[in-house]
Each structure stands twice: as C-alpha cells, then as structure tokens.
Design a protein around this motif. Structure first.
Motif, PDB file in Angstrom:
ATOM      1  N   CYS A 147      -6.660  -9.453 -12.333  1.00 57.37           N
ATOM      2  CA  CYS A 147      -5.726  -8.328 -12.337  1.00 57.37           C
ATOM      3  C   CYS A 147      -6.400  -7.051 -11.861  1.00 57.37           C
ATOM      4  O   CYS A 147      -7.627  -6.927 -11.886  1.00 57.37           O
ATOM      5  N   CYS A 148      -5.577  -6.093 -11.474  1.00 60.61           N
ATOM      6  CA  CYS A 148      -6.075  -4.758 -11.178  1.00 60.61           C
ATOM      7  C   CYS A 148      -6.649  -4.170 -12.463  1.00 60.61           C
ATOM      8  O   CYS A 148      -5.963  -4.105 -13.483  1.00 60.61           O
ATOM      9  N   CYS A 194      -4.447  -0.977 -13.637  1.00 58.90           N
ATOM     10  CA  CYS A 194      -3.069  -1.023 -14.146  1.00 58.90           C
ATOM     11  C   CYS A 194      -2.652  -2.384 -14.659  1.00 58.90           C
ATOM     12  O   CYS A 194      -1.584  -2.508 -15.250  1.00 58.90           O
ATOM     13  N   GLN A 200      -1.868  -5.097 -12.914  1.00 55.05           N
ATOM     14  CA  GLN A 200      -1.072  -5.897 -11.967  1.00 55.05           C
ATOM     15  C   GLN A 200      -1.818  -7.179 -11.612  1.00 55.05           C
ATOM     16  O   GLN A 200      -2.995  -7.116 -11.214  1.00 55.05           O
ATOM     17  N   ILE A 225      -3.334  -9.797  -9.333  1.00 49.76           N
ATOM     18  CA  ILE A 225      -3.721  -9.603  -7.932  1.00 49.76           C
ATOM     19  C   ILE A 225      -3.995 -10.922  -7.228  1.00 49.76           C
ATOM     20  O   ILE A 225      -3.484 -11.189  -6.157  1.00 49.76           O
ATOM     21  N   CYS A 248      -1.668  -7.637  -3.716  1.00 48.99           N
ATOM     22  CA  CYS A 248      -2.097  -6.540  -2.841  1.00 48.99           C
ATOM     23  C   CYS A 248      -0.999  -6.167  -1.854  1.00 48.99           C
ATOM     24  O   CYS A 248      -0.257  -7.021  -1.374  1.00 48.99           O
ATOM     25  N   CYS A 263      -3.485  -1.986  -4.543  1.00 46.75           N
ATOM     26  CA  CYS A 263      -2.721  -2.604  -5.631  1.00 46.75           C
ATOM     27  C   CYS A 263      -1.248  -2.280  -5.452  1.00 46.75           C
ATOM     28  O   CYS A 263      -0.879  -1.117  -5.311  1.00 46.75           O
ATOM     29  N   THR A 304      -4.138   1.664  -6.245  1.00 44.93           N
ATOM     30  CA  THR A 304      -5.604   1.697  -6.236  1.00 44.93           C
ATOM     31  C   THR A 304      -6.129   0.892  -5.041  1.00 44.93           C
ATOM     32  O   THR A 304      -5.621  -0.181  -4.734  1.00 44.93           O
ATOM     33  N   LEU A 320      -8.195  -1.661  -3.617  1.00 40.08           N
ATOM     34  CA  LEU A 320      -8.875  -2.825  -4.201  1.00 40.08           C
ATOM     35  C   LEU A 320      -9.832  -3.492  -3.230  1.00 40.08           C
ATOM     36  O   LEU A 320     -10.631  -4.327  -3.640  1.00 40.08           O
ATOM     37  N   LEU A 332     -12.264  -8.337  -1.892  1.00 40.11           N
ATOM     38  CA  LEU A 332     -11.852  -7.429  -2.968  1.00 40.11           C
ATOM     39  C   LEU A 332     -13.064  -6.926  -3.738  1.00 40.11           C
ATOM     40  O   LEU A 332     -14.038  -7.659  -3.949  1.00 40.11           O
ATOM     41  N   ARG A 380     -13.152  -3.565  -9.409  1.00 43.74           N
ATOM     42  CA  ARG A 380     -11.754  -3.098  -9.529  1.00 43.74           C
ATOM     43  C   ARG A 380     -10.815  -4.207  -9.977  1.00 43.74           C
ATOM     44  O   ARG A 380      -9.601  -4.010 -10.039  1.00 43.74           O
ATOM     45  N   LEU A 381     -11.395  -5.372 -10.311  1.00 42.97           N
ATOM     46  CA  LEU A 381     -10.621  -6.490 -10.843  1.00 42.97           C
ATOM     47  C   LEU A 381     -11.032  -6.741 -12.282  1.00 42.97           C
ATOM     48  O   LEU A 381     -12.177  -6.497 -12.666  1.00 42.97           O
TER      49      LEU A 381
END
Ligand code: JO2
Length: 124
Positions: free
Chosen positions: A24-25, A28, A30, A32, A68, A91, A96, A98, A111, A115-116
């Motif tokens: 995920c991000c 937030c 999300q 990914i 993404c 994202c 963001t 990524l 990626l 950031r993950l």
C-alpha cells in the motif's frame, strides 16, 4: 551536488506478514501492488539509483501496480533502465510520487521502497 538519501520512514524492512496482502501507499493506505507481481529488471528486483538532482532512491520492480496513476510524457532522460522511457507513477489515492513507470520492450514499474507499506497506515 551532494547526495541526498530519500528520508521517508516507512521502509519495507520486514517481510510481508501475509504475502498475499497488497503493498500500500505508506502515506494514505491505497493498495498499490502485490508481491506476486514483483519482477527482476537488469537481473535484480531491487535497485539503488541517483537522479540528476542528487536524490537517491531504492526501487523495487513490479510488472504491474494498479494503484498507480501514470502521469506526464514518456522521456528517456536519465533513464536508469537502458532502452526505456519513464513517466511519473503517482498514488491514485493521494498523488504521492511513488516511483516511475517504464516502457521499453516491455513495461513495468520501479517503485520507491520507502513509500510502500505492508498495510494501510491511516485508515487501516
Ligand atoms: C527516473 C524527477 C526525475 C527527473 C527523476 C524529476 C525531474 C526529472 C523526479 N531516472 N527521474 C529515471 N527530470 C528518474 C531518473 O529512470 O532520473 O528522478 O529529468 O527533470 O522523479 O523527481
């Protein structure tokens, strides 16, 4: 120009608690991509590169990343994967940055590991 290391805190330092859960991000939550979509490029899944602005990034390569949004015109400028052009990979949830989407003979995502996250960090 000094070397600047990406300073985010949420690195993927631990193995996934459950490999089938999405990556995920970190900002937030999300979803990914997934570990099952991890792939090698130039013979490795993980790479560390520096961009023309002096920032270093630790990248993980994936064959797809449905969370993404790919933005901007493809460019070969300073591409870290010879024969590819890159676009920004953002994202879809929070915009963001990524990493990058690459296209050459095939397309893939690189990626930024920090950031993950293995799970949603805000709403999860
Ligand atoms: C992707 C960025 C980059 C390059 C960048 C912003 C502007 C520019 C950024 N090699 N791209 C790659 N630019 C990466 C790179 O394969 O250098 O880091 O060229 O104007 O993403 O912040």
């Amino acid at each position: 120009m000094s070397t600047r290391v990406d300073a985010d805190e949420q690195a993927l330092e631990q193995p996934a608690p459950q490999p089938e859960l999405p990556l995920c991000c970190a900002a937030c939550g999300q979803p990914i991509t997934r570990r099952c979509w991890a792939q090698q490029q130039l013979g490795q899944h993980e790479h560390t590169f520096r961009n023309p602005h002096g920032y270093s990034f630790h990248l993980l390569c994936f064959q797809q990343a449905p969370g993404c949004r790919v933005e901007g015109p493809p460019t070969a400028e300073a591409s870290w994967f010879p024969g590819t052009r890159w676009q920004f990979a953002l994202c879809q949830g929070c915009d963001t940055h990524l990493g990058w989407h690459y296209c050459g003979r095939e397309c893939f995502f690189g990626l930024i590991a920090t950031r993950l996250a293995h799970r949603q960090t805000q709403s999860g």
